[in-house]
Structures are given as structure tokens and as C-alpha cells.
Write a protein that holds these residues in place. Structure first.
Motif, short mmCIF file in Angstrom:
data_model
loop_
_atom_site.label_atom_id
_atom_site.label_comp_id
_atom_site.label_asym_id
_atom_site.label_seq_id
_atom_site.Cartn_x
_atom_site.Cartn_y
_atom_site.Cartn_z
N PRO A 206 0.97 -1.36 -0.05
CA PRO A 206 0.09 0.21 0.05
C PRO A 206 0.96 1.25 -0.11
CG PRO A 206 0.17 -1.06 2.23
CD PRO A 206 0.54 -2.21 1.19
N ASP A 207 2.28 1.11 0.32
CA ASP A 207 2.89 2.41 0.26
C ASP A 207 3.88 2.39 -0.75
OD1 ASP A 207 4.38 0.47 0.98
OD2 ASP A 207 5.50 1.25 2.81
N LEU A 208 3.72 1.42 -1.81
CA LEU A 208 4.32 1.64 -3.14
C LEU A 208 3.96 3.15 -3.87
CD1 LEU A 208 6.34 0.26 -5.14
CD2 LEU A 208 4.14 -0.34 -6.34
N ALA A 209 5.10 3.86 -3.84
CA ALA A 209 4.83 5.22 -4.37
C ALA A 209 4.58 5.52 -5.86
CB ALA A 209 6.17 6.24 -4.21
N ALA A 210 4.87 4.45 -6.48
CA ALA A 210 4.54 4.39 -8.15
C ALA A 210 4.76 3.20 -8.68
CB ALA A 210 5.35 5.62 -8.72
N GLY A 211 4.17 2.67 -9.49
CA GLY A 211 4.64 1.39 -10.44
C GLY A 211 4.29 1.86 -11.65
N VAL A 212 5.53 1.14 -12.51
CA VAL A 212 5.44 1.47 -14.15
C VAL A 212 5.82 0.00 -14.59
CG1 VAL A 212 6.54 2.50 -16.11
CG2 VAL A 212 6.48 3.70 -13.66
N PRO A 213 4.64 -0.97 -14.87
CA PRO A 213 4.90 -2.03 -15.58
C PRO A 213 4.88 -1.88 -17.09
CG PRO A 213 2.76 -1.96 -14.60
CD PRO A 213 3.29 -0.56 -14.48
N PHE A 214 6.04 -2.56 -17.70
CA PHE A 214 6.17 -2.53 -19.13
C PHE A 214 5.53 -4.07 -19.66
CE2 PHE A 214 8.46 0.94 -18.71
CZ PHE A 214 8.85 1.83 -20.07
N TYR A 215 4.55 -4.06 -20.56
CA TYR A 215 3.98 -5.03 -20.98
C TYR A 215 4.30 -6.45 -20.24
CZ TYR A 215 8.78 -4.11 -23.05
OH TYR A 215 9.93 -3.80 -23.06
N GLY A 216 3.54 -6.50 -18.95
CA GLY A 216 3.60 -7.47 -18.08
C GLY A 216 2.34 -8.08 -17.91
#
Length: 304
Positions: A206-216
Motif C-alpha cells: 500500500p505504500d508503493l509510491a509509483a509502479g510502471v509495468p512494461f508489457y507485463g
């Protein structure tokens, strides 16, 4: 396909789309080497063998390296993270600006299904040069680490206990966030397998500040309600294996009011950001990376 010339830098446009789909299946374990070579034989013309076609699709790490290992602008190290509920421990490659003073925001960098290869180490250094502590675990640690060969790495990857590996990445996030040189703002970026891992982490942290998945790969739709982190999601235009599941997960994210944005890059292949292979698309990768670093700047550099 376009004739293979020694030393030439091929692109996706040089290959038949059916061949690229076959290679994607091979890379992701849906087809073994023999199966690929047998089915690629029909594209072997003009003295070019199926084995030569396969070799031409494999990564060329040296040609694509942007930030040298010994770049004086950076400090790098390898650390070991304890993961008693996972594989026991996991090693991570860490890069940070050499002249850094005080605490910095951090980015967890998650590799494709070959472990921590030279390309992901280079990505890690690129992120560090933008003023972050970049932290790249190697899921193959328990099996001796990245073996230096992509085919061997894929074979080793298939042996992993994925439940333990997920725990290892959770432990890596915790270790990164707890570092004395980190502000407490931690984001995550991942590619292919790593993109799926970023999605998983977003449902558990819940404290992850930002997520950037590429084609996952996406989590099950019911998991979307657990996501608290803002997400920036990147898709290749020609990637049915990944894209087919997106509408359902997108609907679930919207229903859960998750802050997210998705970008689809037309006419690109799965892996378009990986500049070591012919599937690389320079224009799409440049735009996707600018968006990624802008997103991290927005969400990781704000301390409030």
C-alpha cells in the motif's frame, strides 16, 4: 525476412510477423529451441539457417550499452537481502549518483524472465543517473545468479519457485525502503516478467509510491481493489498474449478508482523497450522512457 548481414543492426521490420510471434513463444517458454528451429525453417532462405535467424533475434548487450559499468558518475555495489520466508536471500545490483549527498528517492528495477542480465544492469545505471538509488534484484540468485547466457537463463528461470520469488521481491522492496540513504519514496519499474511483478507488488504494497509495468501480465481482476499506488502501464501494440487480459483489469482498476494511465505504442512488438534486440523500437522506447521518468519525478520527488 531481410537477409542477415554480419554486423548489421536488424529491426522488427526485417522479420516476418509470424516469425516474431514464434520467437515470443520461445522466449516465454511456450516452445523449446528445437520447436522454434523447426517452425522457423520455412523462413530460412538464401543460405540463412534457422539457427542463424534465432541468433539474429538474440540480445547484443555490448552494442546497446548506454552507461558503462565503470562510469565515474555512479557508485555501484552488489548487496544481499535476507528473505527467510522466500529463497533465503536474494542479491541485488545497486547504483546511485557518485556525488549524492543526503537521501534520495529509489526505484526497484525488475528484470525479464532471464534474471539480472547486462541490459537490466544498464537500465539500473540509467535510472541512477537521473538522481535515484536504483536497486535491481536477481531472481536467479538461488540458482547461482544470471548465468551469462540467455538460453541457460530462461531454462533456469523455469525452475524457480515463483511463490518464493514473489516473497524475495517483497523483501527487496522492504530492504530498499529501509536504507539510510533513501527518502522513503520507492517506486518500481519492470519489463515483461518484471512488469507482471510490478503489478503483483502494487497489490501487496500500500505504500508503493509509483509502479510502471512494461508489457507485463496482469493480476486477477479482483486484485485491483488492493492497488493504492499510481500506475503508468506500457503496452506494445502487437502483443496479444499480454493485451488480451487488459480490458478486464482496466475495468477493475477504474471500478476501484485506482490512479492509472495506460499507453499503447502502435505497431510495436513485445519487448520494444529492450534496445539489445531487433524488437526494439527507438521512437516508442524514447517516448515510454520519458513518460516513465516523468512519472517517477512526479510521484517520488514529492516528500509530502
Amino acid at each position: 525476412m531481410t537477409p542477415i548481414t554480419p554486423g548489421s543492426r536488424l529491426t522488427a521490420a526485417d522479420f516476418d510477423q509470424e516469425l516474431l510471434i514464434l520467437f515470443d513463444a520461445y522466449v516465454h517458454g511456450d516452445m523449446d529451441r528445437r520447436g522454434f528451429l523447426q517452425r522457423a525453417e520455412k523462413f530460412a532462405k538464401g543460405g540463412v539457417t534457422a539457427a542463424a535467424i534465432l541468433a539474429s533475434l538474440q540480445p547484443n548487450f555490448a552494442a546497446a550499452q548506454i552507461v558503462p559499468k565503470d562510469d565515474s558518475r555512479l557508485k555501484t555495489e552488489t548487496v544481499t537481502v535476507s528473505s527467510p520466508d522466500g529463497s533465503g536471500s536474494i542479491k541485488a545490483y545497486v547504483a546511485k549518483p557518485a556525488n549524492a549527498t543526503g537521501k534520495l528517492p529509489a526505484v526497484l528495477v525488475i528484470h525479464e524472465n532471464r534474471g539480472l542480465n547486462p541490459h537490466i544492469e544498464d537500465i539500473t545505471r540509467r535510472i541512477a543517473l537521473d538522481g535515484y538509488i536504483a536497486f535491481a534484484p536477481d531472481a536467479l540468485t538461488a540458482l547461482g545468479g544470471y548465468p551469462g547466457d540467455e538460453d541457460k537463463a530462461r531454462a533456469e528461470f523455469a525452475k524457480l519457485d515463483q511463490a518464493k520469488i514473489r516473497t524475495d521481491f517483497l523483501a527487496s522492496y522492504a530492504a530498499l525502503k529501509a536504507r539510510s540513504d533513501v527518502t522513503g519514496k520507492v517506486g518500481a519499474v519492470g519489463f515483461c516478467y518484471g512488469g507482471g511483478m510490478v503489478h503483483f507488488l502494487s497489490t501487496r504494497l500500500p505504500d508503493l509510491a509509483a509502479g510502471v509495468p512494461f508489457y507485463g501480465n496482469h493480476p486477477a481482476a479482483e486484485e485491483a481493489a488492493k492497488v493504492k499506488a499510481p500506475l503508468q502501464i506500457h503496452f506494445a501494440g502487437i502483443d496479444e498474449r499480454i493485451n488480451a487480459a487488459w480490458p478486464a483489469y482496466e475495468a477493475a482498476l477504474k471500478a476501484a478508482n485506482v490512479n492509472h494511465v495506460a499507453h499503447i505504442y502502435p505497431n510495436t512488438q513485445h519487448g520494444f523497450n529492450n534496445d539489445t534486440t531487433p524488437r526494439f523500437d527507438a521512437a516508442a522506447a524514447k517516448l515510454a522512457w520519458e513518460r516513465t521518468m516523468g512519472f517517477f519525478g512526479q510521484h517520488l520527488r514529492q516528500l509530502s
